[in-house]
Structures are given as structure tokens and as C-alpha cells.
Design a protein around this motif. Structure first.
Motif, short mmCIF file in Angstrom:
data_model
loop_
_atom_site.label_atom_id
_atom_site.label_comp_id
_atom_site.label_asym_id
_atom_site.label_seq_id
_atom_site.Cartn_x
_atom_site.Cartn_y
_atom_site.Cartn_z
N ARG A 47 0.85 -1.18 0.00
CA ARG A 47 0.00 0.00 0.00
C ARG A 47 0.89 1.23 0.00
O ARG A 47 2.01 1.21 0.51
N VAL A 48 0.37 2.33 -0.57
CA VAL A 48 1.14 3.56 -0.68
C VAL A 48 0.28 4.73 -0.21
O VAL A 48 -0.88 4.86 -0.63
N ALA A 49 0.84 5.57 0.67
CA ALA A 49 0.23 6.85 1.04
C ALA A 49 1.17 7.93 0.51
O ALA A 49 2.23 8.18 1.09
N HIS A 50 0.80 8.52 -0.60
CA HIS A 50 1.68 9.47 -1.30
C HIS A 50 1.31 10.89 -0.87
O HIS A 50 0.41 11.51 -1.42
N LEU A 51 2.03 11.38 0.14
CA LEU A 51 1.80 12.73 0.67
C LEU A 51 2.92 13.70 0.30
O LEU A 51 2.79 14.90 0.53
N GLY A 52 4.02 13.18 -0.24
CA GLY A 52 5.17 14.04 -0.57
C GLY A 52 4.82 15.01 -1.68
O GLY A 52 4.28 14.62 -2.71
N ALA A 53 5.13 16.29 -1.46
CA ALA A 53 4.83 17.33 -2.45
C ALA A 53 5.56 18.61 -2.05
O ALA A 53 6.02 18.74 -0.91
N GLN A 54 5.64 19.54 -2.99
CA GLN A 54 6.08 20.88 -2.65
C GLN A 54 4.84 21.69 -2.32
O GLN A 54 4.00 21.94 -3.18
N ALA A 55 4.71 22.05 -1.07
CA ALA A 55 3.52 22.76 -0.60
C ALA A 55 3.73 24.27 -0.64
O ALA A 55 4.85 24.75 -0.86
N GLY A 56 2.65 25.01 -0.42
CA GLY A 56 2.73 26.46 -0.31
C GLY A 56 2.30 27.18 -1.56
O GLY A 56 2.93 27.04 -2.61
N VAL A 57 1.22 27.96 -1.45
CA VAL A 57 0.71 28.71 -2.60
C VAL A 57 1.66 29.84 -2.99
O VAL A 57 2.01 30.00 -4.15
N ARG A 58 2.08 30.62 -2.02
CA ARG A 58 2.80 31.85 -2.34
C ARG A 58 4.18 31.60 -2.89
O ARG A 58 4.65 32.30 -3.78
N TRP A 59 4.87 30.57 -2.40
CA TRP A 59 6.23 30.30 -2.88
C TRP A 59 6.22 29.81 -4.32
O TRP A 59 7.22 29.90 -5.01
N SER A 60 5.07 29.29 -4.78
CA SER A 60 5.01 28.82 -6.17
C SER A 60 5.15 29.97 -7.15
O SER A 60 5.46 29.74 -8.33
N LEU A 61 4.93 31.21 -6.69
CA LEU A 61 5.16 32.37 -7.55
C LEU A 61 6.65 32.66 -7.70
O LEU A 61 7.07 33.26 -8.70
N GLU A 62 7.44 32.23 -6.74
CA GLU A 62 8.87 32.53 -6.74
C GLU A 62 9.72 31.37 -7.24
O GLU A 62 10.79 31.58 -7.80
N ALA A 63 9.28 30.15 -7.02
CA ALA A 63 10.09 28.96 -7.36
C ALA A 63 9.24 27.95 -8.13
O ALA A 63 9.02 26.83 -7.66
N PRO A 64 8.76 28.32 -9.32
CA PRO A 64 7.80 27.44 -10.02
C PRO A 64 8.37 26.07 -10.36
O PRO A 64 7.64 25.07 -10.33
N PHE A 65 9.67 25.99 -10.67
CA PHE A 65 10.21 24.70 -11.10
C PHE A 65 10.31 23.71 -9.94
O PHE A 65 10.29 22.50 -10.15
N ALA A 66 10.37 24.21 -8.71
CA ALA A 66 10.34 23.31 -7.55
C ALA A 66 9.00 22.58 -7.49
O ALA A 66 8.93 21.42 -7.06
N TYR A 67 7.94 23.24 -7.94
CA TYR A 67 6.61 22.66 -7.89
C TYR A 67 6.39 21.64 -9.00
O TYR A 67 5.79 20.59 -8.78
N THR A 68 6.87 21.94 -10.20
CA THR A 68 6.71 20.95 -11.27
C THR A 68 7.58 19.73 -11.00
O THR A 68 7.19 18.60 -11.30
N ALA A 69 8.75 19.94 -10.40
CA ALA A 69 9.63 18.80 -10.10
C ALA A 69 8.98 17.87 -9.07
O ALA A 69 8.91 16.65 -9.27
N ALA A 70 8.48 18.43 -7.97
CA ALA A 70 7.94 17.60 -6.89
C ALA A 70 6.53 17.10 -7.21
O ALA A 70 6.22 15.93 -6.99
N ASN A 71 5.67 17.98 -7.73
CA ASN A 71 4.25 17.67 -7.81
C ASN A 71 3.81 17.08 -9.14
O ASN A 71 2.72 16.49 -9.22
N VAL A 72 4.63 17.26 -10.18
CA VAL A 72 4.31 16.66 -11.47
C VAL A 72 5.26 15.49 -11.74
O VAL A 72 4.84 14.33 -11.79
N THR A 73 6.56 15.79 -11.84
CA THR A 73 7.53 14.70 -12.06
C THR A 73 7.53 13.72 -10.90
O THR A 73 7.54 12.50 -11.09
#
Length: 326
Positions: free
Chosen positions: A84-110
């Protein structure tokens, strides 16, 4: 029984989930990259406090970045006991996504794709995967309770957009490969061991140090604050109940009782014995004015209901804060 793989195990919700799984006798493999989005010492302290007393051999921690898909595949191959898998790992935070967008695509998409592909290649031994989504997918709305059937094609931030992408990828993988997958849209989770970028943490820290607190949209915000223990119980209920058709499903998981942000401030003032110095500021880009979860599907399918009101939850947070910070 097998083992549960928990991604984001050193994170706020992930650490609480690991503790609850261990408390009921599960074997847990925790995965986290311990990144520096906020102080990694808090993440290490969570691991030490929440899982350090686990019986020998029942908890194993792996430092690993989800965006490294080869490493994720190798971990899944190395641990055939994972079922079984509980996949909770992600780059969180709305406001920082305006400053570091590639951190979000790396963690939350890739990173999300890495987990899906590892599950697919596990050749049917993963009985169920539960993954974290967010209330942010609903965008900027003030029209009542958010329902799982509502449209989510107008997210207000890149963070939200990456989580919508995770939901769409999950549905695609489930349809293509018959993977049992459940997405949970979390609503403003708070509590002990929380995240330092969240409002209740920032307010507590500032108020105790005599600094002003920033109230965006001049404080005219409503949030469906959900206590972390309620969230964990919902995650476990979902994990224990795979979809009957082996497909993909989505649920809101929140308190279903929006509270005014200024009400939370007033509660903190009472609990801390401090009057907040308030700085009224305009709405920030990417933020939303309100969140409100319809959780009737969670109650119908899992018998789950939130039980912790905001006063009780904030009291427990403040008690933890005073212990942790001495």
C-alpha cells in the motif's frame, strides 16, 4: 500484512500518519528528501519524536527525492513487501510557487509521475494508493461548499495547477493500468508539528515576539481549518478501503465548517495571552478568499467525520508550541 510506503514522511501530515500506522502495528517505509523549503531540523525532529519509539524493524526511513524516478523505482524493487502507498510528498505552499515554479513541477508533477510509474511496475502487488491533493484546486470561490463534482479548470496558483495535474495523471494511470487510486483534497490542515509557512504558525510566532501579523485581504478570509488528527483518520480510512472497481476516485477531506481568519486570530490572542499587532494588506496573487468542504462523500463511503473544533485544535497546537520551543 505487508508494508505501507509513506512519501513525505518527515512532513507535517506524513509524520502524523506514520505515527498512527505504527501505533496500529503496521510496518512503514518512510520517504522524504528533507528539503530546505523550511528548516529541515523540524522535519528531523518530527521523525525522531513521532517514529523514534517504533518497535525495532517496523519503521525504515529513506532519504530520497521523488523527482529522481530511477531512485523511486529502485526503492520499490528493493522492498517487495510494500503493498500500500500513502503518497503525501509534495512541494507545498501557494505563495512560494510564484517565486520557485520549477520546484513545484519537479515535486508535484515529475515526482507524482514517479510514484505512479513505480506503482504500475509493481505488477499488481500494490493493493491501494492514497495521494494528497488540495482544496486549492477549486480556485477563488465564495459560492458555498466545494463538491468533488465541481470544475477545477481555473486554479488560482501554479501550486494548485500542479495538484490538478496530479489528479488528471492519476485518473489516466488508473484507467490505463487498472490501478486502485484515491485522491484526497485536504482543506487547511493545522495542528502540532505543523508547517512554519502556515498562518496559524506565523501568527503565533509573531505575536509571542511582539511583531505585527500580516492579514491579507484585510483579514476578510474564510478557511475550513481541519485538525491534523482528523485528517490522518480520514487518510487511514480511505487507505483501508480500496475502490470496489479498482478505479480512481476523489474526496474532499475538511472540517466542513469555514471559520473567519479574524476569529482564529482572536482565539490565538486568548490562548497566548497576547494582543496581536495587525497589519492589513491587500489580497496576494494566488491566494483565495474562502475554502469550504462538502465532506458528505467521505462520510458516506468511510463513515468519516471531523471531530475537532478550532478552539480545541488551536489549544493543542499552542500546548505543543510551548513544549517544543521551551
Amino acid at each position: 500484512m505487508g508494508s505501507v510506503l509513506v512519501t513525505g514522511a518527515a512532513g507535517f501530515i506524513g509524520a502524523h500518519l506514520c505515527q498512527a500506522l505504527l501505533a496500529r502495528g503496521e510496518h512503514v517505509i518512510g520517504l522524504d528528501n528533507l528539503n530546505a523549503y523550511y528548516d529541515p531540523s523540524l522535519k528531523r525532529a518530527r521523525l525522531a519524536a513521532l517514529t523514534g519509539d517504533a518497535p525495532a524493524g517496523r519503521f525504515r526511513f529513506e532519504k530520497l527525492d521523488l523527482a529522481d524516478h530511477e531512485a523511486v523505482l529502485a526503492l520499490m524493487r528493493a522492498h517487495p513487501e510494500i503493498n500500500r502507498v500513502a503518497h503525501l510528498g509534495a512541494q507545498a505552499g501557494v505563495r512560494w510557487s510564484l517565486e520557485a515554479p520549477f520546484a513545484y513541477t519537479a515535486a508535484n508533477v515529475t515526482g507524482h509521475l514517479s510514484v505512479l510509474e513505480a506503482i504500475r511496475r509493481a505488477e499488481g502487488r500494490i493493493r491501494h494508493t492514497v495521494y494528497a491533493s488540495t482544496s486549492s484546486v477549486y480556485g477563488a470561490r465564495t459560492d458555498g461548499a466545494f463538491r468533488e463534482t465541481d470544475r477545477v479548470d481555473h486554479p488560482a496558483s501554479l501550486y494548485a495547477a500542479t495538484k490538478v495535474a496530479g489528479e488528471v495523471m492519476s485518473r489516466t494511470y488508473s484507467d490505463l493500468y487498472k490501478l486502485p487510486l484515491t485522491g484526497l483534497r485536504f482543506f487547511t490542515v493545522y495542528g502540532p508539528w505543523g508547517r512554519p509557512d502556515m498562518a496559524y504558525w506565523l501568527f503565533t510566532d509573531a505575536m509571542l515576539k511582539g511583531r505585527p501579523i500580516s492579514l491579507f485581504n484585510e483579514g476578510r478570509m474564510m478557511r475550513d481549518f481541519t485538525f491534523v488528527d482528523d485528517i490522518v483518520q480520514g487518510v487511514m480510512a480511505a487507505l483501508d478501503t480500496p475502490p470496489a472497481d479498482g478505479g480512481h476516485r476523489l474526496y474532499n477531506i475538511g472540517n466542513s465548517r469555514p471559520e473567519p481568519l479574524l476569529g482564529m486570530v482572536a482565539l490565538l490572542e486568548e490562548l497566548l495571552g497576547v494582543t496581536a499587532i495587525r497589519e492589513l494588506k491587500p489580497m496576494q496573487p494566488g491566494d483565495v478568499p474562502a475554502t469550504f468542504a462538502d465532506v458528505s462523500a467521505m462520510e458516506r463511503d468511510f463513515g468519516w467525520k471531523p471531530t475537532t473544533d478550532l478552539r480545541t485544535g488551536l489549544t493543542r497546537f499552542v500546548e505543543w508550541w510551548r513544549r517544543y520551543h521551551g
